[in-house]
Design a protein around this motif. Structure first.
Motif, PDB file in Angstrom:
ATOM      1  N   SER A 268     -26.240   9.251  30.853  1.00 19.73           N
ATOM      2  CA  SER A 268     -27.558   9.402  30.542  1.00 19.73           C
ATOM      3  C   SER A 268     -28.632   9.556  31.683  1.00 19.73           C
ATOM      4  N   LEU A 269     -28.463   8.636  32.517  1.00 15.22           N
ATOM      5  CA  LEU A 269     -29.170   8.574  33.708  1.00 15.22           C
ATOM      6  C   LEU A 269     -28.953   9.759  34.602  1.00 15.22           C
ATOM      7  N   LYS A 270     -27.843  10.442  34.549  1.00 13.13           N
ATOM      8  CA  LYS A 270     -27.655  11.787  35.150  1.00 13.13           C
ATOM      9  C   LYS A 270     -28.645  12.820  34.654  1.00 13.13           C
ATOM     10  N   LEU A 271     -28.455  12.878  33.109  1.00 14.09           N
ATOM     11  CA  LEU A 271     -29.236  13.816  32.176  1.00 14.09           C
ATOM     12  C   LEU A 271     -30.477  13.575  32.231  1.00 14.09           C
ATOM     13  N   LEU A 272     -31.019  12.506  32.236  1.00 11.28           N
ATOM     14  CA  LEU A 272     -32.529  12.040  32.271  1.00 11.28           C
ATOM     15  C   LEU A 272     -33.023  12.704  33.727  1.00 11.28           C
ATOM     16  N   ASP A 273     -32.461  12.697  34.702  1.00  8.49           N
ATOM     17  CA  ASP A 273     -32.676  12.998  35.934  1.00  8.49           C
ATOM     18  C   ASP A 273     -32.805  14.658  35.800  1.00  8.49           C
ATOM     19  N   ASP A 274     -31.769  15.223  35.325  1.00  4.50           N
ATOM     20  CA  ASP A 274     -31.813  16.731  35.041  1.00  4.50           C
ATOM     21  C   ASP A 274     -33.086  17.059  34.299  1.00  4.50           C
TER      22      ASP A 274
ATOM     23  N   LYS B 287     -31.715  -0.313  27.974  1.00  2.00           N
ATOM     24  CA  LYS B 287     -31.344  -0.115  29.537  1.00  2.00           C
ATOM     25  C   LYS B 287     -31.805   0.878  30.425  1.00  2.00           C
ATOM     26  N   LEU B 288     -32.005   2.037  29.675  1.00  5.91           N
ATOM     27  CA  LEU B 288     -32.308   3.401  30.150  1.00  5.91           C
ATOM     28  C   LEU B 288     -33.819   3.377  30.418  1.00  5.91           C
ATOM     29  N   GLY B 289     -34.765   2.456  29.641  1.00  7.57           N
ATOM     30  CA  GLY B 289     -35.962   2.695  30.066  1.00  7.57           C
ATOM     31  C   GLY B 289     -37.000   2.900  29.003  1.00  7.57           C
ATOM     32  N   PHE B 290     -36.195   3.512  27.827  1.00  9.28           N
ATOM     33  CA  PHE B 290     -36.936   3.787  26.523  1.00  9.28           C
ATOM     34  C   PHE B 290     -37.494   2.560  26.118  1.00  9.28           C
ATOM     35  N   ILE B 291     -38.941   3.134  25.369  1.00 10.40           N
ATOM     36  CA  ILE B 291     -39.629   2.146  24.635  1.00 10.40           C
ATOM     37  C   ILE B 291     -39.643   2.468  23.377  1.00 10.40           C
TER      38      ILE B 291
ATOM     39  N   ASP C 256     -33.254   5.375   7.860  1.00  8.44           N
ATOM     40  CA  ASP C 256     -34.377   4.644   8.229  1.00  8.44           C
ATOM     41  C   ASP C 256     -34.063   4.521   9.822  1.00  8.44           C
ATOM     42  N   VAL C 257     -34.910   4.995  10.818  1.00  9.09           N
ATOM     43  CA  VAL C 257     -34.747   4.924  12.261  1.00  9.09           C
ATOM     44  C   VAL C 257     -35.811   4.491  12.792  1.00  9.09           C
ATOM     45  N   SER C 258     -35.700   3.960  14.230  1.00  8.18           N
ATOM     46  CA  SER C 258     -36.326   3.429  15.093  1.00  8.18           C
ATOM     47  C   SER C 258     -36.558   4.765  16.111  1.00  8.18           C
ATOM     48  N   PHE C 259     -37.719   4.934  16.479  1.00  5.31           N
ATOM     49  CA  PHE C 259     -37.696   6.060  17.597  1.00  5.31           C
ATOM     50  C   PHE C 259     -37.994   5.487  18.806  1.00  5.31           C
ATOM     51  N   PHE C 260     -37.832   6.046  19.764  1.00  2.71           N
ATOM     52  CA  PHE C 260     -38.051   5.790  21.262  1.00  2.71           C
ATOM     53  C   PHE C 260     -38.616   6.753  22.206  1.00  2.71           C
ATOM     54  N   LYS C 261     -39.246   6.496  23.123  1.00  2.00           N
ATOM     55  CA  LYS C 261     -39.642   7.508  24.139  1.00  2.00           C
ATOM     56  C   LYS C 261     -39.479   7.080  25.647  1.00  2.00           C
ATOM     57  N   LYS C 262     -39.328   7.816  26.437  1.00  2.00           N
ATOM     58  CA  LYS C 262     -39.036   7.574  27.957  1.00  2.00           C
ATOM     59  C   LYS C 262     -39.981   8.655  28.662  1.00  2.00           C
ATOM     60  N   GLU C 263     -40.970   8.094  29.390  1.00  2.00           N
ATOM     61  CA  GLU C 263     -41.614   9.119  30.396  1.00  2.00           C
ATOM     62  C   GLU C 263     -40.981   9.397  31.629  1.00  2.00           C
TER      63      GLU C 263
END
Length: 164
Positions: A109-115, A141-145, A156-163
């Motif tokens: 995920s860290l590699k793909l977030l960078d991409d 851990k990946l920094g999503f809020i 029933d889901v939780s949504f997360f966002k990462k800038e």
């Protein structure tokens, strides 16, 4: 293709069809899926959706391949989805049960977030079934809020966002 210390992340190709069908029919692999383990026909359809998305957007769910064995152990990557009338890039991941809790998804995920950042995305999202605490912890851990909870894709889901 992208690489990390232990993984190769590569687009799926036609030759991966039988492996992906096997994965998508595995109940443990498909835990927390809105559809559960898939029939052969549904697994084929999903595989071709993954290929088509990559062809249309030049990003998508990538095969997670162990460098030391060249075995496909799951997938990780982004696909577009519609949420509240907006098209979002959503992180999704699944690993075979024997390869969980080894840090592979964080590494991938860290590699793909960078991409995605290099592709000029300003943010990405993720969502997870509200009771899937391991996924929530991983996203943290990946920094999503965590942004909201909702009913989406019959769950029933939780949504997360990462800038980015």
């Amino acid at each position: 293709m992208l690489e990390t210390d232990r993984l190769i992340l590569k687009p799926f190709v036609q030759e991966n069809l039988s492996r992906v069908i096997e994965l998508l029919q595995d109940k443990d692999f498909m835990a927390f899926s809105p559809y559960g383990d898939l029939t052969t026909e549904a697994a084929k359809t999903r595989f071709f959706e993954i290929l088509e998305h990559y062809k249309n957007y030049n990003f998508g769910k990538m095969a997670v391949v162990l460098k030391d064995t060249y075995q496909i152990i799951g997938y990780c990557g982004f696909e577009t989805c519609e949420v509240d009338g907006k098209t979002e890039a959503e992180l999704g991941f699944r690993l075979i049960k024997t390869e969980r809790n080894k840090g592979y998804i964080v590494e991938a995920s860290l590699k793909l977030l960078d991409d995605m950042k290099n592709r000029n995305f300003k943010h990405v999202i993720a969502f997870s079934e509200k009771d899937n605490l391991p996924a929530h912890n991983l996203l943290d851990k990946l920094g999503f809020i965590k942004t909201t909870s909702s009913h989406y894709l019959n769950m029933d889901v939780s949504f997360f966002k990462k800038e980015l």
